[in-house]
Write a protein that holds these residues in place. Structure first.
Motif, PDB file in Angstrom:
ATOM      1  N   LEU A 156       5.576   5.667  -5.003  1.00  0.00           N
ATOM      2  CA  LEU A 156       5.284   5.430  -6.399  1.00  0.00           C
ATOM      3  C   LEU A 156       6.251   5.738  -7.463  1.00  0.00           C
ATOM      4  CD1 LEU A 156       1.395   6.052  -6.320  1.00  0.00           C
ATOM      5  CD2 LEU A 156       2.667   3.784  -5.982  1.00  0.00           C
ATOM      6  N   ASP A 157       6.544   5.220  -8.337  1.00  0.00           N
ATOM      7  CA  ASP A 157       7.536   5.691  -9.482  1.00  0.00           C
ATOM      8  C   ASP A 157       6.829   6.409 -10.411  1.00  0.00           C
ATOM      9  OD1 ASP A 157       6.522   3.665 -11.335  1.00  0.00           O
ATOM     10  OD2 ASP A 157       7.996   2.398 -10.554  1.00  0.00           O
ATOM     11  N   PHE A 158       7.836   6.985 -11.129  1.00  0.00           N
ATOM     12  CA  PHE A 158       6.917   7.770 -12.306  1.00  0.00           C
ATOM     13  C   PHE A 158       6.065   7.219 -13.182  1.00  0.00           C
ATOM     14  CE2 PHE A 158       7.217   9.467 -16.818  1.00  0.00           C
ATOM     15  CZ  PHE A 158       6.965  10.678 -16.410  1.00  0.00           C
ATOM     16  N   SER A 159       6.589   5.779 -13.707  1.00  0.00           N
ATOM     17  CA  SER A 159       5.488   5.248 -14.654  1.00  0.00           C
ATOM     18  C   SER A 159       4.258   4.891 -13.786  1.00  0.00           C
ATOM     19  CB  SER A 159       6.023   3.901 -15.174  1.00  0.00           C
ATOM     20  OG  SER A 159       6.164   2.809 -14.075  1.00  0.00           O
ATOM     21  N   GLU A 160       4.214   4.542 -12.656  1.00  0.00           N
ATOM     22  CA  GLU A 160       3.039   4.187 -11.986  1.00  0.00           C
ATOM     23  C   GLU A 160       2.074   5.475 -11.566  1.00  0.00           C
ATOM     24  OE1 GLU A 160       4.833   0.498  -9.435  1.00  0.00           O
ATOM     25  OE2 GLU A 160       4.923   2.534  -8.526  1.00  0.00           O
ATOM     26  N   VAL A 176       0.924  -1.334  -0.050  1.00  0.00           N
ATOM     27  CA  VAL A 176      -0.018   0.000  -0.201  1.00  0.00           C
ATOM     28  C   VAL A 176       0.899   1.009  -0.045  1.00  0.00           C
ATOM     29  CG1 VAL A 176      -1.648   1.326   1.174  1.00  0.00           C
ATOM     30  CG2 VAL A 176      -1.943  -0.987   1.243  1.00  0.00           C
ATOM     31  N   ALA A 177       0.785   2.108  -0.969  1.00  0.00           N
ATOM     32  CA  ALA A 177       1.278   3.410  -0.796  1.00  0.00           C
ATOM     33  C   ALA A 177       0.133   4.581  -0.451  1.00  0.00           C
ATOM     34  CB  ALA A 177       1.752   3.746  -2.323  1.00  0.00           C
ATOM     35  N   ALA A 178       0.315   5.150   0.541  1.00  0.00           N
ATOM     36  CA  ALA A 178      -0.624   6.106   0.996  1.00  0.00           C
ATOM     37  C   ALA A 178       0.184   7.261   1.424  1.00  0.00           C
ATOM     38  CB  ALA A 178      -1.243   5.476   2.235  1.00  0.00           C
TER      39      ALA A 178
END
Length: 220
Positions: free
Chosen positions: A187-191, A169-171
């Motif tokens: 999160l990375d750029f593509s995500e 989970v990225a919050a």
């Protein structure tokens, strides 16, 4: 303060929007319907296609080996602006073969879900001018095959590889832009770009999100 939460599966290929600032539940099919418009025309460079020509096997030939997997003649990663007809034309594959593939796809509409980053693999007959098989790879665990079964058409097969998917989970909270806030959340750029492209018809990321809004993205 508003909150939006999203479940993301298979490296951002499938999405389920749970809630966005009080909006009601939106299913995967509904979200994807906003991205199903035809890909716009673009000039393709034949150098973009990977020709797969394996080197001859060393050692004596063993004719007793059966079911040797033939590699594709071409592999191509879809770019923004590509059209399927242009890709077929660049490879010299008759558009009538493309029409047969699309007829085999009528009950499934998997071609409609093609997006930049997906892979196309082409198997040609010995003449190199007729399509024997087309494979669409959506991610490492999911693809569909269109195999020529006779002179009249192709057979559709969807393949999902079994496996165990771990999720994280990225919050975070919105402070500044969503991109900066999401990057701070891990999160990375593509995500981040994939989320924005997917939801751009539902959310104006500049206007609708306010400082202090929170978000959660489940990545599997």
């Amino acid at each position: 303060m508003s909150t939006f939460k999203m479940t993301v599966l298979s490296k951002f290929i499938n999405y389920k929007l749970l809630s966005i600032a009080g909006l009601s539940l939106v299913t995967v099919a509904t979200v994807l319907s906003f991205r199903s418009s035809p890909i716009q025309d673009v000039e393709l460079d034949i150098a973009s296609f990977t020709s797969v020509n394996p080197a001859p096997a060393s050692g004596p030939r063993n004719d007793s080996i059966k079911d040797v997997v033939k590699p594709p003649n071409y592999e191509y990663q879809i770019q923004s602006g590509d059209t399927l007809s242009e890709i077929f034309a660049k490879l010299g594959i008759p558009l009538s073969d493309m029409q047969l593939v699309m007829e085999a796809d009528l009950d499934n509409l998997r071609i409609d879900t093609l997006r930049p980053g997906h892979l196309l693999r082409f198997w040609l007959d010995d003449s190199g001018q007729r399509l024997d098989k087309l494979e669409l790879e959506f991610n490492a665990a999911q693809r569909v095959d269109y195999q020529r079964v006779n002179e009249g058409g192709f057979e559709f097969e969807e393949i999902t590889l079994p496996g165990t998917w771990k999720s994280s989970v990225a919050a975070g909270s919105i402070y500044g832009s969503f991109s900066v806030s999401a990057q701070k959340a891990g999160l990375d750029f593509s995500e981040i770009n994939e989320i924005i492209n997917l939801l751009k018809d539902k959310i104006n990321f500049s206007r609708d999100l306010k400082a202090g809004d929170t978000f959660e993205v489940v990545v599997a």
